[in-house]
Design a protein around this motif. Structure first.
Motif, PDB file in Angstrom:
ATOM      1  N   ARG A   3       0.823  -1.220   0.000  1.00 54.23           N
ATOM      2  CA  ARG A   3       0.000   0.000   0.000  1.00 54.23           C
ATOM      3  C   ARG A   3       0.857   1.269   0.000  1.00 54.23           C
ATOM      4  O   ARG A   3       0.459   2.292  -0.578  1.00 54.23           O
ATOM      5  N   ILE A   4       2.039   1.225   0.618  1.00 48.93           N
ATOM      6  CA  ILE A   4       2.885   2.422   0.631  1.00 48.93           C
ATOM      7  C   ILE A   4       3.374   2.728  -0.785  1.00 48.93           C
ATOM      8  O   ILE A   4       3.285   3.866  -1.262  1.00 48.93           O
ATOM      9  N   GLN A   6       2.023   1.685  -3.512  1.00 48.47           N
ATOM     10  CA  GLN A   6       0.834   2.005  -4.307  1.00 48.47           C
ATOM     11  C   GLN A   6       0.442   3.469  -4.138  1.00 48.47           C
ATOM     12  O   GLN A   6       0.097   4.157  -5.104  1.00 48.47           O
ATOM     13  N   THR A   7       0.513   3.962  -2.915  1.00 48.03           N
ATOM     14  CA  THR A   7       0.183   5.367  -2.655  1.00 48.03           C
ATOM     15  C   THR A   7       1.211   6.297  -3.284  1.00 48.03           C
ATOM     16  O   THR A   7       0.864   7.329  -3.873  1.00 48.03           O
ATOM     17  N   ARG A   8       2.476   5.940  -3.195  1.00 46.01           N
ATOM     18  CA  ARG A   8       3.522   6.775  -3.797  1.00 46.01           C
ATOM     19  C   ARG A   8       3.361   6.858  -5.315  1.00 46.01           C
ATOM     20  O   ARG A   8       3.480   7.938  -5.912  1.00 46.01           O
ATOM     21  N   ALA A  10       0.638   6.449  -7.037  1.00 40.07           N
ATOM     22  CA  ALA A  10      -0.544   7.253  -7.340  1.00 40.07           C
ATOM     23  C   ALA A  10      -0.249   8.741  -7.174  1.00 40.07           C
ATOM     24  O   ALA A  10      -0.712   9.573  -7.970  1.00 40.07           O
ATOM     25  N   PHE A  11       0.528   9.079  -6.152  1.00 38.30           N
ATOM     26  CA  PHE A  11       0.884  10.489  -5.943  1.00 38.30           C
ATOM     27  C   PHE A  11       1.742  11.011  -7.090  1.00 38.30           C
ATOM     28  O   PHE A  11       1.534  12.131  -7.574  1.00 38.30           O
ATOM     29  N   THR A 457      -6.959  15.047  -7.595  1.00 38.98           N
ATOM     30  CA  THR A 457      -7.741  14.096  -6.804  1.00 38.98           C
ATOM     31  C   THR A 457      -8.248  12.942  -7.663  1.00 38.98           C
ATOM     32  O   THR A 457      -8.144  11.768  -7.287  1.00 38.98           O
ATOM     33  N   PHE A 460      -5.332  10.708  -8.584  1.00 43.80           N
ATOM     34  CA  PHE A 460      -4.816   9.962  -7.437  1.00 43.80           C
ATOM     35  C   PHE A 460      -5.715   8.770  -7.115  1.00 43.80           C
ATOM     36  O   PHE A 460      -5.221   7.668  -6.844  1.00 43.80           O
ATOM     37  N   PHE A 464      -4.384   5.012  -7.605  1.00 43.34           N
ATOM     38  CA  PHE A 464      -4.300   4.074  -6.485  1.00 43.34           C
ATOM     39  C   PHE A 464      -5.026   2.774  -6.814  1.00 43.34           C
ATOM     40  O   PHE A 464      -4.523   1.683  -6.530  1.00 43.34           O
TER      41      PHE A 464
END
Length: 695
Positions: A3-4, A6-8, A10-11, A457, A460, A464
């Motif tokens: 998830r980390i 994945q979040t990076r 997406a950012f 938004t 992102f 994600f």
């Protein structure tokens, strides 16, 4: 992907999208969507993969725009000549795209020509302006995402080479260990299909990672030739291990006790080489060096001498000789793989490459395969049908129908997909993701800051979700940037949603009809066609081996060998799809039989002795020609008389007392067993039973 990460990712994607729109709106560029679309399509799991795809998109864009301007300059006043030019161009692009190392560049160069023609139809004077801004914004999108990807939490493809290699060597060790267990116990156990699948998946992943790592890492790039040679040798080692295990099973019933000690020592040497290679790969991601590599027994000779064969008949001597030849092949392959692995650690890559050319000459180029032509016709036929549909009915989407139909045809050639699920995904994304934002949210935004915040938004969220499935990222984001048309001259219209929906439906209908008529879509139909193609390749391969005095022509040999390699894997995939169908259990036996037959045919090529060997193969070819013809019809055919064929081969070699003749007889006998097992598997396989149960 955790998830980390994945979040990076997406950012980074959202930040890049926001920056490209901010730059485009500030500079008042006309078509920001093309820069945003480039970001969506090149955003992959590693920096190297994204950079490589971005470079390929720029190269393809350059070629595609130049060809499109040439088309408009020569045939803008004649739509029929334009159609002929585009159709011929698509056939060429789709044909060479299938055999290229950089298929995405061919794809971009292909779809841009009908796109430029469609966009500038009846407005040819805007073509140069369109091409200029498209190229500018695509370049901006690639550069922005590349910079963001490099500066923020970069994920380098080269860092994955070591771990992927270690996983690959674990699978290789399992394959060798499985054979050694059979040797120690004397019992035949079930073939490790999962290990074979892991090896195929590992080799494919390693090849893809290597291709992307050469873009981002200068060290890998300078050693690219060594890496490619190493992958080829690893593939050869896998085949040698499988053929060795197959020849071991052919020795069932033969007492191996007198030579077991020497054989175990040689296998220990092979295992030690594999351990050394694993250590070399581990040193790519650690501080391990040459001095830490495990030792290989140096007192063992590099050449394996066949054991004494007193008391054996000619067939047993042949099987034993073939088994020891396969053992020597495994030892040679492990030594060569180790040598290539050590070349990767050389500080001077140019000197290492020079050594590579001397010791491991590159293979001859394989000419393009004729069967690619039928698939290459798919985009051109979709374009022609879409063109006539536009001429005859004048749908609201206009020239977008032939353009999008041709584009989806190219996508099908690049990455085959299921038409119905993709269409449902597109329609669902338009209705539930893009349309609400376009109709209700965007008109309420008051300034550029709120617009950019909305873009960030939206990107992102779906970036994600793309960590779970790439389609959840690519489809909603690509539709968003193309349908909303964000620019300084923003306008809103319901038809902006309806017209593309009509274009999607008509284009996918054309693609479904053309693809359904040209290719088989049901798993059973694909399986039948694959079996026919495979047994046809077997017949062609065997006829070539039986040509006295000469080998098969290189192009024909390469095509036949590729079919022999590809078939078991394709059958395994089909077996998974038909696993719940009655009678599908026979597919597992058929998969193993065809895999063993492929190995047996290739062993015959290596062990053939002229002219006696070709004469024996002529006997075999004449005897099984009818069986191969029956197998192409999914019928078992007549029983193969192994004893008579083996006796005829023994008579041809009776006057020759050479080790090579015994090896050939062993391989010949193993091939006869493979043919009989294939016939038995075909007899146990009932295609009609599966078809009736499913339909």
């Amino acid at each position: 992907m955790n998830r980390i990460v994945q979040t990076r990712e997406a950012f980074k994607l959202a930040l890049s999208m926001m920056l490209v729109y901010a730059l485009s709106l500030w500079m008042d560029w006309e078509m920001p969507k093309y820069g945003a679309l480039a970001i969506v399509l090149i955003s992959l799991g590693t920096t190297g993969a994204s950079l490589q795809k971005g470079i390929m998109r720029l190269v393809g864009t350059t070629v595609g725009l130049c060809v499109a301007l040439l088309l408009l300059a020569c045939f803008a006043q004649d739509r029929w000549l334009s159609l002929i030019f585009m159709a011929g161009y698509l056939v060429i692009v789709a044909y060479f795209m299938q055999g290229s190392r950089f298929p995405y560049a061919w794809f971009v160069a292909g779809f841009l020509v009908p796109l430029v023609w469609s966009t500038t139809y009846m407005q040819v004077d805007t073509a140069f302006n369109y091409a200029s801004f498209r190229y500018l914004e695509t370049t901006a999108g690639v550069l922005i995402y590349t910079l963001v990807s490099v500066l923020l939490w970069p994920i380098r493809a080269s860092d994955r080479l070591g771990p992927q290699g270690e996983n690959l060597w674990q699978s290789l060790g399992q394959l060798l260990q499985h054979g050694r267990e059979e040797l120690a116990t004397g019992k035949v156990t079930e073939y490790p299909r999962k290990t074979r699948q892991d090896l195929e998946t590992g080799l494919s992943s390693l090849s893809q990672t290597l291709q992307t790592a050469t873009t981002e890492n200068s060290s890998v790039r300078s050693r690219r030739k060594i890496w490619e040679a190493l992958l080829r040798k690893i593939e050869g080692l896998v085949r040698d291990l499988e053929t060795w295990q197959k020849s071991l099973r052919a020795c069932q019933g033969i007492d191996l006790t007198p030579c077991r000690t020497e054989l175990e020592a040689q296998l220990d040497r092979a295992q030690a080489q594999l351990d050394r290679v694993a250590q070399v790969w581990a040193s790519m991601t650690s501080s391990a060096g040459h001095e830490e590599l495990p030792k290989v027994p140096e007192d063992l000779p590099h050449t394996v001498e066949a054991p004494a064969s007193e008391g054996m008949n000619s067939e047993e001597r042949g099987r034993m000789a073939a088994f020891w030849r396969r053992t020597q092949d495994v030892l040679d392959s492990t030594d060569q793989v180790m040598e290539l692995s050590q070349l990767l650690l050389e500080e001077n890559p140019s000197e290492a490459t020079r050594q590579l050319r001397q010791r491991f000459p590159p293979p001859r180029a394989i000419r393009p395969q004729p069967e690619r032509l039928r698939l290459a016709l798919l985009p051109a036929i979709c374009l022609v049908l879409g063109f006539f549909l536009w001429i005859l009915t004048d749908p609201p989407a206009g020239t977008g129908v032939p353009n999008f139909a041709a584009t989806m045809g190219l996508v099908m050639v690049l990455t085959p997909f299921a038409i119905k699920p993709l269409l449902m995904t597109i329609i669902g994304s338009v209705i539930f993701a893009v349309a609400p934002v376009y109709i209700f949210l965007m008109p309420a935004l008051q300034d550029g800051v709120s617009l950019l915040a909305m873009i960030f938004t939206y990107t992102f969220v779906f970036g994600f979700l793309g960590g779970f499935s790439p389609a959840l990222k690519i489809v909603p984001l690509a539709l968003f940037v193309m349908l909303t048309g964000i620019s300084n001259d923003q306008s809103y219209s319901l038809m902006a949603m309806i017209n593309p929906a009509i274009m999607f439906l008509l284009s996918f209908a054309i693609l479904a009809v053309v693809h359904g008529l040209m290719f088989r879509t049901r798993p059973e139909e694909k399986m039948l066609a694959t079996l026919r193609s495979y047994f046809s390749a077997c017949a062609s391969y065997l006829r070539g081996l039986a040509n006295a005095g000469q080998l098969i022509p290189s192009a024909k040999l390469s095509r036949s060998r590729e079919s022999l390699h590809r078939m078991p894997t394709m059958l395994a995939d089909m077996q998974a799809k038909l696993s719940k169908a009655p009678g599908a259990y026979a597919l597992g036996r058929l998969t193993d039989a065809t895999h063993s037959l492929s190995l047996g045919l290739q062993a015959m090529e290596a062990d053939r002795v002229d002219p006696q060997g070709t004469a024996a193969l002529e006997d075999l070819q004449a005897s099984i020609e009818a069986s191969l013809a029956s197998w192409q019809k999914l019928q078992p055919g007549a029983t193969i008389d192994q004893r008579a064929l083996m006796a005829a081969a023994e008579n041809r070699f009776a006057a020759i007392q050479q080790p090579s003749s015994e090896v050939f007889l062993g391989s010949f006998g193993a091939l006869l067993s493979d043919l009989s097992e294939t016939r038995a598997a075909m007899a146990a396989f009932d295609f009609s039973e599966i078809t009736e149960a499913r339909f």
